[in-house]
Scaffold this active site. Structure first.
Site, short mmCIF file in Angstrom:
data_model
loop_
_atom_site.label_atom_id
_atom_site.label_comp_id
_atom_site.label_asym_id
_atom_site.label_seq_id
_atom_site.Cartn_x
_atom_site.Cartn_y
_atom_site.Cartn_z
N GLN B 200 -12.90 38.91 -29.41
CA GLN B 200 -11.81 38.05 -28.99
C GLN B 200 -12.16 37.58 -27.58
O GLN B 200 -11.96 38.32 -26.61
CB GLN B 200 -10.48 38.81 -29.03
N ALA B 241 0.75 36.88 -31.13
CA ALA B 241 -0.62 37.13 -31.58
C ALA B 241 -1.60 36.12 -30.99
O ALA B 241 -1.21 35.17 -30.29
CB ALA B 241 -0.68 37.12 -33.10
N HIS B 242 -2.85 36.32 -31.29
CA HIS B 242 -3.92 35.49 -30.70
C HIS B 242 -3.77 34.01 -31.08
O HIS B 242 -3.38 33.67 -32.18
CB HIS B 242 -5.31 36.00 -31.06
N ASN B 243 -4.12 33.18 -30.13
CA ASN B 243 -4.21 31.72 -30.31
C ASN B 243 -2.87 31.01 -30.41
O ASN B 243 -2.81 29.81 -30.67
CB ASN B 243 -5.04 31.36 -31.56
#
Lengths: 346, 346, 346
Positions: B200, B241-243
């Site tokens: 990540q 969460a990511h993004n």
């Protein structure tokens, strides 16, 4: 699981007022489940469903209720509350580790804080000005206590608890790692510039004999205090918003969120993953099933539910499609009623 | 709740552009609710429903709207937004504690980090190489900032915040205890050996004037960055969460989880305990009711809901049984239609 | 996103056993998405839906499957699992930061702990007596490890992880910030005095190659151990209660809560925001949709669901009203059946 000291069955029975049947001098040095207990360990039977396991257990003693008095030839403790009796016996065998009084040299304690000589302050802990730490308090490593925090006698903080300024914890309460007490509530007003923060100037007050699980958060009050009354037990990862009041001996399971200004009565049992909207009044003795949502005040004790258990995906999707089509089915049903009426009139 | 300094009603009205009616020299030294305010405190009325309480309040002054201008003889501030006016007044009475610049000797700061002289670095805090700490930043005890983290001017970190390497926080943003920014997103690929971790390598970028509640987590992006725009307010125990990208001035209540790569517009209001699946686009101005699930992108502003309020357990269980039987009821309904058709044709 | 070292396409293809098509000497120095990649970066195509983006990408190389072999003239790696191939390539470009062995002088390590010479112990970390820290272990700043904790070789703890006494972490497992392992499970018995705490004397045992997300909590067992088997991946803010067992290679998304004594099989995929009640047995290969509730054991692999996606508020409120009226509609339907029966008999 082996304890550090052994006790006779008689000594253990005394912790819960149970009656010994069989050899009262049997030495017990640990606890085990019915299935996995080893010789030297004590086990318990609280559910007659598990009676079959009793004949196979390798435990040296058993705690059970009067109704199961003769269900085993093993030395045993007869109790009218075998589960609570087990709790007392296990507390005797596995007491809290002894506290070593003193302040670890790596701790940073403001000179105006008052620390009892019998308290133990762990490494890397930070204690703000004006804090008061009672007798026999244990503060684990890496905790942070803001200004004027009060921990009454016998409080135990596991590592890395944070308590913001001004909060107060009642005697013998236990806070697990990652707990955050007294962070600002989620309060803001909207104006043309965006959201304006409303200062959160109340405190969090925790009563006696409360236990709070890992990573649970309790926000400080906006103006008045957020209050957790005596004997409340909160599981892990619970969120209690500003201005809430949780009544005595209420228990709340993990991952539940209580919105601001909601008051929950005493002796309630709130399941896991529950949500409650704000500004509600929940009376004493209410049980909320796990994964349910409470949107209105409750004035009658009882069980409240809105959760839906899973089904195989395809079955559920069919049900869901029908649920969404309900308005159409209802319309169709009404049309049929009229048609039948016409047929009857013909 | 008593403040450290007193202000005249006139001075307080100036903070929000309100009009004083009555004695403008009334000295105010604290805030209180309508019900519990003490003499010397100021209170507010935002909801005409509570007008009755106004006659009984012991407060020395009240903030209210023009429509309630004459509802009390007390000295008062008239405002077209009494709640925002209260926020400004309370900010005046209860400002953030003054920051004492300097680096506590127990903090561990990498020599390549650049720390403004006006910043305050608390005890036990750890700051990695290449970090940049702006003017007037307050970092509480026990925080950990990875390499190259940037905190712009006026950022406030409460105790025990963790920010992973490379993340950036905009001016005046506030992060509460237990916040974790920039941990790895939940990304992995399956192959015959099990799950393979996907590095990540994006960052978390937080805009200006953001506030993030206790124990909330925001994951770093997988390749690009996770972005929280200016003025966003996140409550406690939220998972982003990511993004993801959260648009300006959007507010999200506690215990909500937003899955990866979902983009939420500006000025949205997301309730507590909400879930959103990944890869959605939510337009500006959307409100999501608490405890609801969003599974599709939303292109129209408005309110969206799927939550079910609780009922007494037995009532709900009957409803649930009928819900699951819906496919059968629908089949029966169709059969009745046909029978009626036949009867009509006879 | 730029890496610290460049690699030839050939070297990268070797990490995943892929086939190079085009210039194998193409130098790659970073990764990017199809849309945002820069020259010098490698990107990937896992979903034929995104083929259109392929023609516009500025990336210098692409990872794709055999079916898309000729979809681009760019230098490329052909793989039968392009996503896993991307994971391996990105791991090559972005390896874990090199560990600098040694114990930071601000760490507090009990003299009876055994620390491998190749381990890195960060600032402010506290390690209890009898702990064993394996080869190449990285412990970030501010972690707290209780007595007799064992970290096997290659374990990585990000800042501020807490592990209670006696717990054991398998090789190469990764724990993110705010994780709490081994706190007491939520166990108590009721008697006339209130709730009596049941000592939680089991441990948490974590297998090899497990990853646990930020602020996730796993409670220690009551008597036996809580067990997370090898290859399990837990997202952020998950709660695993006492005595659970999570089978190998199972993945669980964020905000999910698993109640006590539930056993989940291997290779399961549990969505986000899921709840499971206690004492269940979930077999291998089960998928649970996000936001669903599991209340019964599952013996057949497959997908299980109970979640309801949102609708516009007014639509949902009408559906909900009809849902609650279902018992009345069903009664009415039955009455119609009888009326039709009568009509037919006439």
């Amino acid at each position: 699981m082996e304890a550090t000291h052994s006790y006779s069955l008689q000594d253990l029975a005394a912790t819960c007022g149970g009656e010994v049947v069989g050899d009262a001098h049997t030495l017990i040095r640990g606890v085990g489940t019915l299935e996995l207990a080893q010789p030297g360990e004590i086990t318990f039977l609280t559910n007659t469903l598990y009676r079959d396991l009793l004949s196979q257990t390798r435990a040296s003693a058993v705690i059970l209720s009067a109704v199961d008095r003769n269900a085993t030839p093993l030395p045993r403790i007869i109790s009218d509350n075998p589960y609570a009796c087990y709790a007392r016996v296990a507390q005797q065998l596995f007491p809290f580790p002894r506290i070593v009084p003193g302040i670890h040299p790596s701790a940073v304690v403001d000179p105006t804080a008052r620390i009892s000589a019998s308290a133990s302050i762990g490494p890397q802990t930070v204690i703000g000005g004006g804090a008061i730490i009672g007798e026999g308090v244990m503060i684990g490593p890496g905790c942070v206590l803001g200004e004027n925090v009060v921990l009454e006698d016998g409080v135990r903080l596991y590592p890395r608890v944070v308590i913001y300024a001004g909060c107060r914890i009642g005697p013998r309460s236990i806070l697990h790692s990652g707990v955050v007490l007294g962070a600002d509530g989620f309060g803001m007003a909207r104006d043309q510039s965006g959201w304006v923060k409303i200062p959160q100037v109340g405190r969090v007050l925790i009563g006696a004999d409360v236990e709070i699980g890992a990573n649970t958060t309790v926000d400080r009050g906006t103006i008045e205090d957020t209050i957790i009354e005596e004997g409340v037990k909160l599981d892990n990862q619970i969120q209690i918003a500003h201005n809430c009041r949780i009544g005595a001996h209420t228990v709340i399971a993990g991952c539940t969120g209580i919105s601001g200004s909601t008051r929950i009565g005493s002796n309630c049992r709130i399941g896991g993953g529950v949500g409650m909207v704000g500004h509600l009044d929940i009376c004493d003795g209410v049980t909320v099933s796990g994964f349910s949502l409470i949107t209105k005040s409750i004035t009658q004790p009882g069980v409240y539910t809105s959760s839906i258990p899973s089904q195989p995906h395809r079955t559920w999707m069919e049900t869901l499609a029908n649920l969404r089509a309900l308005p159409q089915w209802v319309k169709k049903l009404r049309a049929l009623e009229q048609e039948i009426q016409k047929l009857k009139e013909e």
